[in-house]
Scaffold this motif. Structure first.
Motif, PDB file in Angstrom:
ATOM      1  N   ARG A   1      -0.207  -3.233   4.027  1.00  0.00           N
ATOM      2  CA  ARG A   1       1.239  -3.438   4.109  1.00  0.00           C
ATOM      3  C   ARG A   1       2.003  -2.158   3.739  1.00  0.00           C
ATOM      4  NH1 ARG A   1       4.810  -6.326   0.431  1.00  0.00           N
ATOM      5  NH2 ARG A   1       2.969  -6.624  -0.892  1.00  0.00           N
ATOM      6  N   VAL A   2       2.906  -1.773   4.627  1.00  0.00           N
ATOM      7  CA  VAL A   2       3.788  -0.634   4.403  1.00  0.00           C
ATOM      8  C   VAL A   2       5.223  -1.143   4.479  1.00  0.00           C
ATOM      9  CG1 VAL A   2       4.587   1.601   5.247  1.00  0.00           C
ATOM     10  CG2 VAL A   2       2.143   1.039   5.318  1.00  0.00           C
TER      11      VAL A   2
ATOM     12  N   ALA B   1       0.834  -1.208   0.000  1.00  0.00           N
ATOM     13  CA  ALA B   1       0.000   0.000   0.000  1.00  0.00           C
ATOM     14  C   ALA B   1       0.863   1.251   0.000  1.00  0.00           C
ATOM     15  CB  ALA B   1      -0.925  -0.002   1.219  1.00  0.00           C
ATOM     16  N   ALA B   2       2.043   1.138   0.599  1.00  0.00           N
ATOM     17  CA  ALA B   2       2.972   2.269   0.630  1.00  0.00           C
ATOM     18  C   ALA B   2       4.380   1.735   0.808  1.00  0.00           C
ATOM     19  CB  ALA B   2       2.635   3.237   1.759  1.00  0.00           C
ATOM     20  N   GLN B   3       5.317   2.496   0.288  1.00  0.00           N
ATOM     21  CA  GLN B   3       6.729   2.160   0.462  1.00  0.00           C
ATOM     22  C   GLN B   3       7.466   3.456   0.773  1.00  0.00           C
ATOM     23  OE1 GLN B   3       8.283  -0.728  -2.335  1.00  0.00           O
ATOM     24  NE2 GLN B   3      10.221   0.378  -2.445  1.00  0.00           N
TER      25      GLN B   3
ATOM     26  N   LEU C   1       6.208   6.076  -2.097  1.00  0.00           N
ATOM     27  CA  LEU C   1       5.429   5.453  -3.164  1.00  0.00           C
ATOM     28  C   LEU C   1       4.119   4.949  -2.579  1.00  0.00           C
ATOM     29  CD1 LEU C   1       8.669   4.524  -3.976  1.00  0.00           C
ATOM     30  CD2 LEU C   1       7.347   4.077  -6.030  1.00  0.00           C
ATOM     31  N   PHE C   2       3.023   5.211  -3.290  1.00  0.00           N
ATOM     32  CA  PHE C   2       1.702   4.880  -2.780  1.00  0.00           C
ATOM     33  C   PHE C   2       0.857   4.188  -3.845  1.00  0.00           C
ATOM     34  CE2 PHE C   2       2.700   8.731  -0.197  1.00  0.00           C
ATOM     35  CZ  PHE C   2       2.614   8.152   1.060  1.00  0.00           C
ATOM     36  N   GLY C   3       0.010   3.272  -3.359  1.00  0.00           N
ATOM     37  CA  GLY C   3      -1.088   2.772  -4.154  1.00  0.00           C
ATOM     38  C   GLY C   3      -2.322   3.616  -3.870  1.00  0.00           C
ATOM     39  N   PRO C   4      -3.432   3.343  -4.527  1.00  0.00           N
ATOM     40  CA  PRO C   4      -4.626   4.193  -4.401  1.00  0.00           C
ATOM     41  C   PRO C   4      -5.243   4.197  -3.006  1.00  0.00           C
ATOM     42  CG  PRO C   4      -5.097   2.225  -5.710  1.00  0.00           C
ATOM     43  CD  PRO C   4      -3.621   2.271  -5.534  1.00  0.00           C
TER      44      PRO C   4
END
Length: 355
Positions: A208-209, A127-129, A173-176
């Motif tokens: 998840r991050v 979901a994010a990094q 970095l992100f997903g929606p």
């Protein structure tokens, strides 16, 4: 994947330079720090860029244009005030849609680019990094707490008692899913929508991050000390090149770049250093880790470990070091005038006065 670059901050730590200039356009090695980020994004294979701008939008838009010079398609997004990183995501919602995106702070400098980070995110799809780095004083940053396996379990923004020394670097970095997180946020005690709170929301929602601890060089160029250090670092890789005019009695030592139209007369330039296009250096010493901007004039002076922005004039000044000098500045020697001291001293005073 799209990119979201934040260039709307007011740059209070770089004042007075940023009273009249966008902090993201202050140059290191004669190139705006923002441009290094744009180049890193393009090198990672990203072509669509949303550029968040604020009060300095006209200056930034004039410098970046449509983005074609960087291989990018730029859409400008106005932020009415610097209300936090998560607020920038909020106003970019329609532009980003449901695509993955990288968010990059426009005044950050990272050696090595972001290619590996983007590839890892695309392969693992968390979901994010986030990127982390160890810092001496984590109270000045967003701080991440990791479990024994290296997973992100908590984040705090500028904590008074940090749980680790791992600070968030200005690349995310992100997903929606982040849009749902941002929509739920309330302003922090600073009156901002914090991106750390949005990432914490994702963690608490069971998403998840992931994180990467970088060992390379990173700087937030938000203050003069860090700006000068980044300038030093970039100049270390400058290639010796003389495209201007250097007279026979001048001396260039080490990695020195003289840009087209620059003139060096009766002077000594010790690298790493760069002298910008159309600049004129006469009867002067330019020391290591110094960037002289375009169309500057330096006569009868010494300067070292400094950044001089375009069209500045320095004349008859004994020595300048560790300085950031703005556009069109004029620095000259003061005339010799009689000195006098006016004193009001209490009983039994002892005073030392320099001659």
């Amino acid at each position: 994947m799209k990119a979201l670059v934040l260039a709307g901050g007011s740059g209070t730590r770089l004042r007075p330079i940023t009273h009249t200039s966008a902090k993201q356009l202050v140059p290191v090695a004669n190139k705006p720090v923002l441009f290094y980020g744009l180049e890193a994004i393009a090198a990672a294979g990203i072509t669509e860029l949303g550029l968040v701008v604020g009060d300095t939008h006209a200056e930034i838009e004039a410098a970046v244009g449509d983005g074609s010079a960087f291989g990018l398609q730029v859409t400008y997004l106005r932020q009415p005030a610097p209300l936090g990183l998560a607020h920038a995501v909020l106003i970019a919602r329609d532009y980003l849609g449901d695509e993955d995106f990288v968010m990059y702070l426009g005044d950050n400098f990272i050696v090595g680019g972001i290619n590996d980070l983007v590839e890892r995110f695309a392969g693992e799809r968390p979901a994010a990094q986030i990127m982390l780095t160890k810092v001496a004083d984590p109270r000045q940053f967003g701080v991440a707490e990791l479990d024994t396996e290296g997973h992100v379990v908590g984040l705090e923004e500028k904590p008074s008692r940090p749980k680790s020394d791992l600070a968030l670097v200005g690349v995310y970095l992100f997903g929606p899913a982040v849009h749902e997180a941002v929509a739920e946020l309330k302003p922090s005690g600073r009156g901002e929508l914090e991106i750390t709170d949005a990432i914490q929301w994702l963690i608490e929602a069971g998403l998840r991050v992931e994180s990467s601890v970088i060992s390379g060089y990173w700087k937030d160029t938000g203050n003069v000390t860090d700006m000068l250090e980044v300038n030093r670092l970039v100049l270390e890789s400058v290639e010796p090149l003389v495209q201007g005019q250097v007279d026979a009695v001048s001396e260039l030592i080490g990695r020195v770049a003289i840009e087209p139209g620059a003139v060096v007369e009766r002077s000594r330039v010790v690298g790493p250093a760069i002298v910008g296009a159309g600049a004129r250096i006469q009867d002067s010493y330019i020391g290591p880790s110094t960037s002289i901007g375009a169309s500057c004039t330096i006569t009868g002076s010494e300067i070292e470990y400094s950044i001089v922005l375009p069209r500045a004039t320095i004349a008859g000044v004994g020595r300048i070091e560790s300085s950031l000098i703005g556009h069109d500045v004029e620095i000259t020697s003061a005339p010799n005038t009689p000195k006098a001291h006016r004193l009001v001293l209490g009983d039994h005073s002892k005073v030392q006065i320099s001659p």
